[in-house]
Write a protein that holds these residues in place. Structure first.
Motif, PDB file in Angstrom:
ATOM      1  N   GLY A  86     -18.179  23.731  -3.885  1.00  0.00           N
ATOM      2  CA  GLY A  86     -19.069  22.771  -3.252  1.00  0.00           C
ATOM      3  C   GLY A  86     -20.390  23.380  -2.820  1.00  0.00           C
ATOM      4  N   ALA A  87     -20.350  24.575  -2.188  1.00  0.00           N
ATOM      5  CA  ALA A  87     -21.583  25.199  -1.710  1.00  0.00           C
ATOM      6  C   ALA A  87     -22.500  25.564  -2.867  1.00  0.00           C
ATOM      7  CB  ALA A  87     -21.246  26.442  -0.882  1.00  0.00           C
ATOM      8  N   GLN A 137     -24.049  22.385  -4.466  1.00  0.00           N
ATOM      9  CA  GLN A 137     -25.089  21.785  -3.634  1.00  0.00           C
ATOM     10  C   GLN A 137     -26.389  22.581  -3.720  1.00  0.00           C
ATOM     11  OE1 GLN A 137     -24.633  18.735  -1.566  1.00  0.00           O
ATOM     12  NE2 GLN A 137     -26.789  18.987  -2.123  1.00  0.00           N
ATOM     13  N   ASP A 153     -29.827  20.878  -5.323  1.00  0.00           N
ATOM     14  CA  ASP A 153     -31.089  20.816  -4.575  1.00  0.00           C
ATOM     15  C   ASP A 153     -32.211  21.524  -5.343  1.00  0.00           C
ATOM     16  OD1 ASP A 153     -29.754  19.467  -2.578  1.00  0.00           O
ATOM     17  OD2 ASP A 153     -29.517  21.229  -1.279  1.00  0.00           O
ATOM     18  N   ASN A 187     -13.255  16.368   1.410  1.00  0.00           N
ATOM     19  CA  ASN A 187     -14.359  16.402   0.454  1.00  0.00           C
ATOM     20  C   ASN A 187     -15.708  16.456   1.169  1.00  0.00           C
ATOM     21  OD1 ASN A 187     -15.422  16.423  -2.208  1.00  0.00           O
ATOM     22  ND2 ASN A 187     -15.737  14.207  -2.144  1.00  0.00           N
ATOM     23  N   GLN A 188     -15.801  15.756   2.280  1.00  0.00           N
ATOM     24  CA  GLN A 188     -17.041  15.795   3.041  1.00  0.00           C
ATOM     25  C   GLN A 188     -17.254  17.156   3.690  1.00  0.00           C
ATOM     26  OE1 GLN A 188     -19.493  13.565   3.263  1.00  0.00           O
ATOM     27  NE2 GLN A 188     -18.421  12.141   1.909  1.00  0.00           N
ATOM     28  N   ARG A 238     -15.831  20.168   2.928  1.00  0.00           N
ATOM     29  CA  ARG A 238     -15.897  21.315   2.036  1.00  0.00           C
ATOM     30  C   ARG A 238     -16.924  21.159   0.915  1.00  0.00           C
ATOM     31  NH1 ARG A 238     -16.108  24.858   1.883  1.00  0.00           N
ATOM     32  NH2 ARG A 238     -14.886  25.840   0.234  1.00  0.00           N
ATOM     33  N   ASN A 239     -17.170  19.918   0.491  1.00  0.00           N
ATOM     34  CA  ASN A 239     -17.973  19.715  -0.710  1.00  0.00           C
ATOM     35  C   ASN A 239     -19.151  18.770  -0.513  1.00  0.00           C
ATOM     36  OD1 ASN A 239     -16.001  21.268  -2.183  1.00  0.00           O
ATOM     37  ND2 ASN A 239     -14.714  19.433  -2.254  1.00  0.00           N
ATOM     38  N   ASN A 240     -19.505  18.492   0.736  1.00  0.00           N
ATOM     39  CA  ASN A 240     -20.614  17.577   1.032  1.00  0.00           C
ATOM     40  C   ASN A 240     -20.432  16.213   0.361  1.00  0.00           C
ATOM     41  OD1 ASN A 240     -22.060  19.515   2.576  1.00  0.00           O
ATOM     42  ND2 ASN A 240     -22.805  20.446   0.680  1.00  0.00           N
ATOM     43  N   GLY A 241     -19.193  15.880   0.039  1.00  0.00           N
ATOM     44  CA  GLY A 241     -18.890  14.581  -0.562  1.00  0.00           C
ATOM     45  C   GLY A 241     -19.324  14.447  -2.003  1.00  0.00           C
ATOM     46  N   ILE A 242     -19.695  15.538  -2.667  1.00  0.00           N
ATOM     47  CA  ILE A 242     -20.284  15.417  -4.005  1.00  0.00           C
ATOM     48  C   ILE A 242     -19.245  15.391  -5.126  1.00  0.00           C
ATOM     49  CG2 ILE A 242     -22.480  16.452  -3.352  1.00  0.00           C
ATOM     50  CD1 ILE A 242     -21.568  19.087  -4.441  1.00  0.00           C
ATOM     51  N   GLU A 296     -15.219  30.863   0.064  1.00  0.00           N
ATOM     52  CA  GLU A 296     -15.084  29.414  -0.087  1.00  0.00           C
ATOM     53  C   GLU A 296     -13.635  28.972   0.049  1.00  0.00           C
ATOM     54  OE1 GLU A 296     -17.016  26.932  -2.753  1.00  0.00           O
ATOM     55  OE2 GLU A 296     -18.824  28.120  -2.955  1.00  0.00           O
TER      56      GLU A 296
END
Length: 449
Positions: free
Chosen positions: A176-177, A180, A184, A233-234, A236-240, A295
């Protein structure tokens, strides 16, 4: 690769003029020796994984220099998928095959790049194979690059930032990190990004159904219902990422939007745990084993907190990545972090789930699943095979042998000049495969100057 009428014998016709990196010819004899080695039927070769994949094969026979036949013990429509094995299989040169001392280091293939230098844990450099058979749609010989160097980078965020700084021309990532950071940077026009959830792997938790507490269905259902995958998911993975509904991702045979997997329900989780305690006299307690990277450590901590909120006694157990697979094989765990089952023919999952298979790391032996997997393997009716794997999906949902989290989105980030990640058109003129779960070709990569 063509079958006979009942799909129990396959004729493999090789492309003429293909040579290995050491100049020897690819012929039916060396292909037979490779396939026999996979089966454990070649002298002094006992493969650890592929022999289970090729168990249905009873004979490999050379017809002529460029033709061989493979006979199976029953109809096996998915045999071509087994030859590919999600990118795990390949044909190596006779000299490599016959040298047990250096077989794992002196690599001799037929591919677009050949080994120059390999310093383990530092880099692997490969240069352009001047004799490679492949060409693009315009007749230009592949590959385009003169050389490619692979470097392992353990920390995902370090790797992500190395692409942004230009220290790496391109890199793979799935966390996730990392995703993201790259999304970006791609939005800002700083990098090029190819990202795919097509035919994905699934990230999940294996529960060890071969021993307490998870040989008990109520314990498995309790652990499943206690995890709020949307919140996970939100966090750990920003919901993506997309929440997984089962082992088969979208586009795969057997995919279902709802396969009956237990939804998040804290009260239901506590109820299942109470039923487990009533049956066994023991409160629900277990450990979660995971690979010790930053992670995955965060993933372990989030899961532990959710299970503890449901009242379970849960400890977390970090181990090195290299030990994770051997730990799963040995069954020395209660639950374990995992990722597997990339897209392709669903029969490729047979070895992971059939009762008694050494690769069935969860240790379950479910007669209903076994019967479905046998039928899916041998049925010649594509529609029936789809129905069978949908039933496999539902059985996993009902029994919670594996506890699904999300489909794995693989990304390839690179310099803005990186092109051709999925490769050139295939020899028959069709578009290359669009998934990244099994890797991707490097023959079509090119850099804009």
């Amino acid at each position: 690769v063509e079958p006979n009428e009942d799909f129990s014998q396959w004729t493999i016709t090789l492309r003429d003029g293909v040579t290995f990196h050491d100049g020897t010819e690819l012929d039916a004899g060396v292909v037979k020796n490779n396939l026999d080695a996979y089966r454990g039927e070649y002298p002094a070769r006992q493969p650890l994984l592929l022999r289970f994949i090729f168990e249905p094969v009873t004979a490999v026979d050379v017809v002529d220099d460029l033709t061989l036949t493979v006979t199976t013990d029953a109809p096996w429509p998915a045999f071509p998928a087994a030859l590919y094995a999600n990118g795990r299989a390949g044909i190596i040169g006779q000299a490599q095959l016959d040298d047990p001392d250096t077989c794992d280091r002196k690599l001799i293939g037929t591919g677009p790049f050949q080994l120059d230098e390999w310093v383990v844990n530092d880099h692997l450099r490969a240069s352009r194979n001047q004799s490679y058979w492949g060409t693009d749609a315009d007749g230009n010989q592949l590959p385009y690059l003169d050389a490619i160097e692979f470097r392992p980078v353990v920390d995902p965020v370090t790797k992500a930032n190395a692409v942004l700084s230009g220290d790496l021309t391109m890199a793979h990532g799935s966390g996730g990190a990392v995703t993201q950071i790259w999304m970006d940077a791609d939005d800002a026009g700083d990098i090029s990004l190819v990202s795919s959830e097509e035919f994905p792997e699934v990230a999940y938790t294996i529960v060890n159904a071969a021993k307490p507490p998870f040989d008990n269905r109520n314990a498995r259902l309790a652990a499943a219902a206690a995890v709020d995958v949307e919140e996970f998911n939100q966090i750990r993975n920003n919901g993506i990422f997309t929440i997984a509904s089962g082992p088969f991702g979208p586009g795969n045979m057997g995919y279902l939007e709802d396969a009956g997997y237990p939804p998040y329900d804290l009260e239901a989780a506590r109820g299942y745990a109470a039923a487990y305690e009533a049956e066994t006299g023991q409160p629900l307690a277990f450990s979660y084993t995971y690979q010790n990277d930053p992670e995955t450590t965060q993933t372990a901590q989030v899961l532990q907190s959710m299970w503890q909120e449901a009242g379970f006694d849960v400890s977390i157990r970090p181990i090195e990545q290299a030990a994770l697979i051997s730990t799963a094989i040995g069954g020395d765990y209660d639950t374990i972090s995992w990722r597997n089952h990339p897209g392709g023919d669903s029969d490729s999952q047979y070895i992971w789930w059939y009762g008694g298979s050494p690769l069935n790391f969860g240790g379950f032996d479910d007669p209903e699943l076994n019967a479905l997997l046998d039928e899916g393997r041998t049925s010649l009716d594509p529609e029936r095979r789809t129905e069978v794997y949908e039933e496999v999906n539902r059985q996993f949902g009902a029994e919670a042998y594996n506890q699904w989290i999300n489909w794995v989105r693989w990304s390839v980030a690179g310099d803005t000049g990186v092109n051709g990640v999925f490769g050139p058109l295939l020899p028959d003129g069709s578009e290359p495969f669009g998934g990244l779960a099994g890797g991707h070709p490097v023959s079509g990569i090119w850099l804009a100057q």
